[in-house]
Design a protein around this motif. Structure first.
Motif, PDB file in Angstrom:
ATOM      1  N   ARG A 215      93.653 136.707  51.113  1.00 35.27           N
ATOM      2  CA  ARG A 215      92.334 137.313  50.895  1.00 35.27           C
ATOM      3  C   ARG A 215      92.476 138.705  50.274  1.00 35.27           C
ATOM      4  NH1 ARG A 215      87.258 137.734  53.664  1.00 35.27           N
ATOM      5  NH2 ARG A 215      87.494 135.557  54.294  1.00 35.27           N
ATOM      6  N   LEU A 216      93.439 139.494  50.758  1.00 36.00           N
ATOM      7  CA  LEU A 216      93.660 140.819  50.186  1.00 36.00           C
ATOM      8  C   LEU A 216      94.092 140.717  48.725  1.00 36.00           C
ATOM      9  CD1 LEU A 216      95.512 142.679  53.097  1.00 36.00           C
ATOM     10  CD2 LEU A 216      93.072 142.470  52.668  1.00 36.00           C
ATOM     11  N   ASP A 217      94.959 139.731  48.445  1.00 34.79           N
ATOM     12  CA  ASP A 217      95.392 139.533  47.069  1.00 34.79           C
ATOM     13  C   ASP A 217      94.207 139.192  46.175  1.00 34.79           C
ATOM     14  OD1 ASP A 217      97.535 138.864  44.962  1.00 34.79           O
ATOM     15  OD2 ASP A 217      96.446 136.971  45.153  1.00 34.79           O
ATOM     16  N   ARG A 218      93.358 138.303  46.648  1.00 35.72           N
ATOM     17  CA  ARG A 218      92.203 137.895  45.844  1.00 35.72           C
ATOM     18  C   ARG A 218      91.254 139.072  45.617  1.00 35.72           C
ATOM     19  NH1 ARG A 218      91.320 133.885  48.536  1.00 35.72           N
ATOM     20  NH2 ARG A 218      89.579 134.473  49.884  1.00 35.72           N
ATOM     21  N   ARG A 219      91.137 139.951  46.600  1.00 37.63           N
ATOM     22  CA  ARG A 219      90.277 141.124  46.453  1.00 37.63           C
ATOM     23  C   ARG A 219      90.728 141.994  45.286  1.00 37.63           C
ATOM     24  NH1 ARG A 219      85.516 141.904  47.271  1.00 37.63           N
ATOM     25  NH2 ARG A 219      85.764 142.253  45.048  1.00 37.63           N
ATOM     26  N   ALA A 274     107.271 138.173  49.592  1.00 44.46           N
ATOM     27  CA  ALA A 274     106.218 137.620  48.740  1.00 44.46           C
ATOM     28  C   ALA A 274     105.861 138.663  47.694  1.00 44.46           C
ATOM     29  CB  ALA A 274     104.998 137.243  49.579  1.00 44.46           C
ATOM     30  N   SER A 275     105.149 138.239  46.685  1.00 48.51           N
ATOM     31  CA  SER A 275     104.798 139.176  45.617  1.00 48.51           C
ATOM     32  C   SER A 275     103.779 140.191  46.126  1.00 48.51           C
ATOM     33  CB  SER A 275     104.216 138.409  44.433  1.00 48.51           C
ATOM     34  OG  SER A 275     102.967 137.835  44.793  1.00 48.51           O
ATOM     35  N   PRO A 276     103.733 141.379  45.533  1.00 52.14           N
ATOM     36  CA  PRO A 276     102.707 142.358  45.903  1.00 52.14           C
ATOM     37  C   PRO A 276     101.304 141.812  45.667  1.00 52.14           C
ATOM     38  CG  PRO A 276     104.459 143.399  44.632  1.00 52.14           C
ATOM     39  CD  PRO A 276     104.697 141.920  44.565  1.00 52.14           C
ATOM     40  N   LEU A 277     100.342 142.437  46.291  1.00 51.75           N
ATOM     41  CA  LEU A 277      98.950 142.023  46.143  1.00 51.75           C
ATOM     42  C   LEU A 277      98.443 142.370  44.749  1.00 51.75           C
ATOM     43  CD1 LEU A 277      97.621 143.509  49.510  1.00 51.75           C
ATOM     44  CD2 LEU A 277      98.435 141.180  49.111  1.00 51.75           C
TER      45      LEU A 277
END
Length: 408
Positions: A215-219, A274-277
């Motif tokens: 969710r943070l990534d999508r933001r 994992a990749s950064p956001l």
């Protein structure tokens, strides 16, 4: 303890020439100079020719007195120059008209300065309220987890930079996040506010910690979609203390790993990276969490790269795991203070945002308030099997992207 601000820690160490209130000795200069000139003329058997110093008194009063105080000093100076016994207005010594003009001008300058200062106080109060709304002070306790934190923005006179952290209690347990957005200072505050808002929502409605990270990534992806060449990204580390368990789950998105403080040891907890956001890679390579079994007295230490990437004069990086092990048995608030002091000694010129978070969970069946590092070490001082201080311990943990320990 609430969030601290380290010398640079949300406190203001500006010099008085850069806008801080003047020190006491500056306020004492006008009366001391006034008395000194008068006493010198009275006790001296010969003319001292120091009456010209009176002209500086109204100008000095401007630095620390308001218009009324400055006017009072100007009137006193003019009156003293007309006292014959002091002999302060002889030709070639002091010009009464010039000093009177300087006194009037000083009152005007003092009036302008006082109004400007009042305006700046209002603007600063509004700015601080807005920044504290973005990153409010950390409470001493969130649910069963005690918290200690330190936050030091790189940009002077600000409360929020490019680092952020938050601890929240929700239906799926206590969750914490620490992150570092691209850039620092006020330019990063908007991104910080966006990510913290998204995190607070996930605490309430995302059962899975990996889904919360997504969710943070999508933001960030959405925020940067309308900006050409935005290259907006952030690193983040999410922790979760599921209710009814003595475990912590962690998901790392390019952020420095947390350290487990167990007795006198600081054990690095690596999660599958994992990749950064914000880079949009989560659909191709979703983050995978890790579960770590906790023992009484365990604490979790999180820090931004402003700590681990600080360098001394020789270019060497700050040895965080080694230095943290020295303070591992200190109470959390003392540990935070001593780590900051040690970091400043190691790297006197810190140019990046610095944030530190220490979480002390209370485990089931144990009264562990988390104040002391030796609070539940059971006296054996043993770390986790196969763990090395500062290394990559298993720490009784299963790397379990498929674990259901966080989903009922």
């Amino acid at each position: 303890m609430a969030t601290k601000a380290a010398p640079g820690r949300r406190d203001d160490h500006r010099g008085w020439l850069r806008g801080s209130p003047p020190p006491r000795w500056v306020r004492l200069l006008p009366p001391v100079l006034l008395v000194g000139v008068c006493v010198g003329e009275l006790v001296s058997s010969e003319a001292l020719d120091i009456g010209f110093l009176l002209g500086a008194i109204p100008s000095l009063a401007v630095l620390s007195y308001g218009p009324l105080g400055t006017a009072a000093f100007g009137v006193i100076v003019v009156v003293l120059m007309n006292i014959p016994a002091l002999d302060l207005n002889r030709p070639g010594n002091a010009d009464l008209l010039t000093i009177s003009f300087v006194a009037v001008l000083s009152v005007f300058v003092s009036l302008v300065r006082s109004r400007r200062d009042a305006h700046l106080v209002t603007v600063r109060s509004v700015a601080e309220a807005a920044q504290l709304a973005v990153l409010p002070p950390l409470p001493e306790r969130v649910g069963p987890v005690r918290c200690a934190g330190l936050y030091r923005p790189a940009q002077r006179e600000t409360l929020v930079g490019g680092d952020f952290f938050e601890v929240r209690d929700g239906p799926f347990g206590v969750r914490a996040v620490m992150g570092d957005v691209q850039g620092h200072g006020l330019s990063a505050v908007g991104t910080v506010a966006s990510l913290l808002g998204a995190f607070r929502e996930t605490v309430l409605d995302q059962r899975d910690l990996e889904a919360a990270a997504a969710r943070l990534d999508r933001r960030l992806v959405v925020d940067s979609a309308s900006v050409d060449h935005a290259e907006l990204f952030a690193t983040a580390l999410l922790l979760e203390f599921p209710p009814g368990t003595d475990t912590v789950r962690l998901v790392s998105c390019g952020h420095p790993p947390p350290l487990l403080l167990r007795g006198a040891k600081a054990l690095e907890l690596d999660a599958e990276p994992a990749s950064p956001l914000g880079l949009g890679f989560f659909e191709l390579s979703p983050p995978k969490g890790r579960t770590v079994e906790l023992e009484p007295g365990d604490r979790l230490f999180m820090a931004s790269d402003g700590v681990s990437e600080s360098r001394d004069t020789t270019g060497a990086f700050y040895p965080l795991p080694d230095r943290l092990a020295v303070f591992a048995e200190e109470p959390s608030d003392v540990l935070v203070d001593r780590l900051w002091e040690d970091l400043v000694d190691f790297c006197p010129s810190i140019r990046d945002d610095v944030s530190v978070l220490v979480l002390s969970p209370r485990l089931r069946g144990h009264r562990n308030d988390g104040d002391d590092g030796d609070d539940g070490d059971d006296g054996d001082g043993n770390g986790a099997p196969g763990a090395k201080p500062g290394g990559n311990p298993d720490a009784n943990a299963d790397s379990d992207s498929d674990s259901d320990s966080d989903s009922d």
